[in-house]
Design an enzyme around this catalytic site. Structure first.
Site, PDB file in Angstrom:
ATOM      1  N   PHE A 182       0.829  -1.202   0.000  1.00 37.43           N
ATOM      2  CA  PHE A 182       0.000   0.000   0.000  1.00 37.43           C
ATOM      3  C   PHE A 182       0.864   1.252   0.000  1.00 37.43           C
ATOM      4  O   PHE A 182       1.869   1.313   0.719  1.00 37.43           O
ATOM      5  CB  PHE A 182      -0.868   0.061   1.265  1.00 37.43           C
ATOM      6  CG  PHE A 182      -1.734  -1.143   1.505  1.00 37.43           C
ATOM      7  CD1 PHE A 182      -3.045  -1.185   1.049  1.00 37.43           C
ATOM      8  CD2 PHE A 182      -1.233  -2.233   2.219  1.00 37.43           C
ATOM      9  CE1 PHE A 182      -3.843  -2.297   1.293  1.00 37.43           C
ATOM     10  CE2 PHE A 182      -2.029  -3.343   2.462  1.00 37.43           C
ATOM     11  CZ  PHE A 182      -3.339  -3.372   1.998  1.00 37.43           C
ATOM     12  N   ASP A 183       0.451   2.243  -0.771  1.00 30.46           N
ATOM     13  CA  ASP A 183       0.951   3.595  -0.564  1.00 30.46           C
ATOM     14  C   ASP A 183       0.316   4.117   0.721  1.00 30.46           C
ATOM     15  O   ASP A 183      -0.688   3.568   1.203  1.00 30.46           O
ATOM     16  CB  ASP A 183       0.573   4.462  -1.762  1.00 30.46           C
ATOM     17  CG  ASP A 183       1.051   5.892  -1.631  1.00 30.46           C
ATOM     18  OD1 ASP A 183       2.137   6.105  -1.065  1.00 30.46           O
ATOM     19  OD2 ASP A 183       0.328   6.809  -2.080  1.00 30.46           O
ATOM     20  N   GLY A 184       0.870   5.184   1.279  1.00 33.44           N
ATOM     21  CA  GLY A 184       0.354   5.696   2.543  1.00 33.44           C
ATOM     22  C   GLY A 184      -0.687   6.785   2.381  1.00 33.44           C
ATOM     23  O   GLY A 184      -1.885   6.568   2.543  1.00 33.44           O
ATOM     24  N   PHE A 216      -1.433  -0.827  -4.135  1.00 31.55           N
ATOM     25  CA  PHE A 216      -2.459   0.209  -4.253  1.00 31.55           C
ATOM     26  C   PHE A 216      -1.834   1.590  -4.070  1.00 31.55           C
ATOM     27  O   PHE A 216      -1.131   1.827  -3.088  1.00 31.55           O
ATOM     28  CB  PHE A 216      -3.552  -0.004  -3.200  1.00 31.55           C
ATOM     29  CG  PHE A 216      -4.269  -1.315  -3.330  1.00 31.55           C
ATOM     30  CD1 PHE A 216      -5.187  -1.528  -4.352  1.00 31.55           C
ATOM     31  CD2 PHE A 216      -4.026  -2.344  -2.425  1.00 31.55           C
ATOM     32  CE1 PHE A 216      -5.849  -2.738  -4.475  1.00 31.55           C
ATOM     33  CE2 PHE A 216      -4.687  -3.557  -2.540  1.00 31.55           C
ATOM     34  CZ  PHE A 216      -5.599  -3.755  -3.569  1.00 31.55           C
TER      35      PHE A 216
END
Length: 305
Positions: free
Chosen positions: A166-168, A278
């Protein structure tokens, strides 16, 4: 890796909805629909209903997701639901292909050309994956984690471990800090994160999905858990501290955290062996898709017109 069955996680079942065009390669029939219309599409699907569809971009991910149930003695700790714009009649080919590949998918909504996003909440889904950007946006607006699959590499680690990345900002977390970066630049962003290090970030659209994943991980022995998570972010020190403290405040464990300071994410995602990644920024998704399956999350300041 141990295959000993454990108790299913009660009400903490993970439910994921997927569109038929994400699960299978429906490019040929979709071309008929676009060029010749609904009636020709329907006839094409009926004529080919016994022809097995090729695997789509999300197929390897779905296979691994359903395999997690083996760790729970076959109980449905993870359920995958099919949401399709097909009618039930034309959707027969899809279900025939599901049966051919041995996928344990039993629930579906065939919407006869209408958008299926409205059933995402009714089914209690934690995540919706589709190739239709409009459907994904509607799901996000209704509070469900959702992503548009970007065509690209299906490569992932050749084992049973399911690796999410995941991106943050604007994905797991809100876009509050990203807005400062977009409006005032990197120095202002870094100063804000340093000053706010003790203040947890608000949740983004994927917080609930990450929490559901974490609950599933908790139900399995830590040394034999087939699910791993990674945060892969452009942040670097000193902006890392707020992220770590936020996850601690949420009581969510991330297995791996990679703070890249602006370096390209693709090679790191490949090294991690991500089954899916994502990100809210399309340019990052296009780059990542050269290495791993990628979902664009059309949310936050980067996606405002």
């Amino acid at each position: 890796m141990s295959s000993t069955a454990v108790d299913a996680p009660g009400n903490n079942r993970l439910v994921i909805a997927i569109s038929s065009r994400a699960l299978f390669d429906l490019n040929d029939s979709h071309r008929v629909f676009v060029e010749q219309g609904v009636e020709a599409f329907s006839e094409y699907q009926k004529a080919h209903e016994n022809d097995v569809l090729r695997k789509g971009d999300a197929f390897p991910l779905v296979e691994k997701l359903l395999r997690v149930n083996d760790r729970f003695g076959g109980e449905q700790a993870v359920e995958v639901i099919l949401l399709s714009r097909n009618s039930a009649d034309t959707g027969l080919r899809v279900f025939n292909s599901i049966e051919h590949y041995g996928l344990k998918i039993t629930r579906a909504a065939f919407c006869g050309g209408a958008s299926p996003y409205r059933y995402v909440t009714a089914f209690g889904c934690h995540l919706f994956l589709s190739t239709e950007g409009g459907d994904v946006r509607h799901a996000l607006q209704n509070g469900v984690a959702a992503a548009t699959l970007v065509a690209g590499s299906q490569g992932s680690a050749e084992d049973d471990t399911l690796r999410f990345a995941f991106d943050g900002d604007a994905v797991i977390f809100s876009d509050e800090s990203e807005r400062i970066y977009k409006q005032h630049g990197l120095a202002a962003f870094a100063e804000n994160e340093r000053a706010s290090a003790q203040l947890p970030l608000a949740g983004g659209p994927f917080k609930g999905f990450l929490h559901a994943l974490h609950n599933l991980q908790r139900a399995l022995p830590e040394d034999a858990c087939p699910i791993r998570t990674a945060l892969v972010t452009a942040r670097s020190a000193p902006a890392h501290e707020r992220v770590i403290r936020t996850l601690r405040d949420w009581d969510i464990r991330i297995d791996e955290s990679i703070f890249l300071g602006g370096m390209p994410k693709g090679p790191f995602l490949k090294a991690y062996g991500a089954d899916v990644f994502f990100d809210d920024q399309r340019q990052h998704c296009d780059s990542a898709a050269e290495h791993v399956a990628t979902g664009h999350v059309p949310h936050g300041v980067a996606n405002e017109e």
